[in-house]
Structures are given as structure tokens and as C-alpha cells.
Design a protein around this motif. Sequence first.
Motif, PDB file in Angstrom:
ATOM      1  N   LEU A  19       0.816  -1.219   0.000  1.00  0.00           N
ATOM      2  CA  LEU A  19       0.000   0.000   0.000  1.00  0.00           C
ATOM      3  C   LEU A  19       0.848   1.268   0.000  1.00  0.00           C
ATOM      4  N   LYS A  46      -1.150  -5.072   2.658  1.00  0.00           N
ATOM      5  CA  LYS A  46      -2.505  -5.520   3.006  1.00  0.00           C
ATOM      6  C   LYS A  46      -2.456  -6.772   3.872  1.00  0.00           C
ATOM      7  N   GLU A  71      -1.655  -3.850   7.335  1.00  0.00           N
ATOM      8  CA  GLU A  71      -2.560  -2.714   7.572  1.00  0.00           C
ATOM      9  C   GLU A  71      -3.341  -2.868   8.879  1.00  0.00           C
ATOM     10  N   ASP A  98       3.238   5.270  -3.077  1.00  0.00           N
ATOM     11  CA  ASP A  98       1.899   5.427  -2.503  1.00  0.00           C
ATOM     12  C   ASP A  98       0.860   4.912  -3.486  1.00  0.00           C
ATOM     13  N   TYR A 102      -2.984   6.065  -0.618  1.00  0.00           N
ATOM     14  CA  TYR A 102      -3.259   5.454   0.686  1.00  0.00           C
ATOM     15  C   TYR A 102      -2.531   6.207   1.804  1.00  0.00           C
TER      16      TYR A 102
END
Length: 289
Positions: A19, A46, A71, A98, A102
Amino acid sequence: MEDILRPIYQERASQANTLGVLMVEKKQKSSHTTDSFDDILLIIVKKAEKPLLIKHYTYQDKKAAMHIIVEDLLKEWILLGSNRKIFEWIDDARILFDRNEYVVNLKKELREFPFYGRKIKMGMEFAKLIRRYVDGKALFENHLYLDAYNYVVHSLHHLARLAIIENGLHPELTVWHQVKQIEPEIFKLYEELVNSEETLEKRLELLFLASEFMIHSRTKIGSTHLLDILSEKEFWSFNEIMNEKELIPYSVDMAVLLEYLIDKHLVEVVNVETKGAGIFHRCYRVNKK
């Protein structure tokens, strides 16, 4: 510096699971923020086999650390405040990669600190504050002054963090520097406890009196989150409270917090009959009077 470290993070940045990639650089010769490392690479993903993977590297005469974090764990740290460095890392970091903004949105969210997130964090800090205050007072009344002193320092720390959150800010590693600007009266209490020439017994006695007023004045805002959840049902068993998803972070402090709120007439006890004669389940509900 970034060029040297690029091969380490570039492969991960190309993966759909990644992410964001951030770099935190040491600003001063001796920096607690980066755990004495010259650079921290923070990679948010993730999913992963392990929620946190940390690798250390040496290059030239410097050292770097790479933290790969899922995350869900990152969100838990942000909610619970269990890794305070993460706030400074995200705020100070340079964005190297990025995905779909995010990281940009994460930085924005941390700076704006939505009120709902503040309510939960204030509740957790208030619960810890009450636990340390109650336990400290019990030790004081048993003339165990050094142990009481330790608990009082912790209770003041939670009071300071609560005041900072109440003012819409995240508590940082330098809590006392923050609170000195925001709530100087709390800072003054801490100074008096640490620097006063009074006997330890007298210092603690005066501090318990002053703290009681400050805690009382923050009881409403500190208990808002818990009371909002408890208002959703007519009454709750203690087991139901402890297993309610949003209340799990209160954990070991919940029993003491409930007793404090009963004493302040914000929560009341409901006795529910059991099969045993004269024995009741002790349940709890918000006092709406």
C-alpha cells in the motif's frame, strides 16, 4: 541515501499487496524517534504471513531498519496508541511509494484525528487513569509510599495523554513537552510531585486531592464512549461487556472503571435472578436519571 536503499524496497513497491513505502530519516545526532538508526523504511502491506517483519541493514558507516507491517496491525497501533513512534514516523516520513494515495489519506486522517477515534482513545486513557489512581490511592492508604508514587506518576501520564487527545492531538513520545503547552496545570502537578521538597507522604497526599478534581472534571468526556455502547442495551453482564468488540481494548481496567462510574452514579447495578435462592447475577446499565 535513498538511492542506496532503493533495491531493498523497490521489489516490494512493485507488488500489488503493498500500500505504501515511507522513509524516516534521523534528524539529530542522537534520535529516539528512529531507535538510533539513520533511516527507517516503513512498508505497509494488506496481508502477510507475519503481521510485522523487521530487518536491519548496514551501508557505508550507517545503519537502516526496514519494518514491513500489515494494515490491520498498523490500525491497531493507531487506535490503541501501543506504538507511539508510529505517529511520528508517518507524520515525518517521506513518501517513496503510494498506491492510490493510501499514505496521503492516512497522514491526513492522523492530522485531522476524527472525533470518533478520539472518543475511543479518550475512553481507554480514562480507564487506565482510573486504574492507576485507584490502585495508587490504596497503596498510599496502606503507607506503601514508594509503590504509590510509581502508580501516581503513571496516572498523571494518562491524565496528560487524555488532555492531549481531548485537544484533538495525538500523544507523542514527548508527552510532557506537549502537555506543558496545552494543559499547564497538569504539568505543574507533575513538577510538584517530582521536584517538591515536601516529604513523599505529603506530596502524594496533596497530589491525590488535586488529581481527584481533575479526574472528576474529565469523567464525562472520558466515559462517553463506554456509556454510548452500554446505552445500546437495557443491561449487560460483565462477560458481555468484556466480549463486546469495541470494548475489548479496555480489558483489565474495565472492572475498576465500572466501579468508579457506579460511585459517580453514571452506571447502576441490575440484579438478575439466578437458580440459586438469594443469589443474583450482577449486571450493569447506564443510569439515565
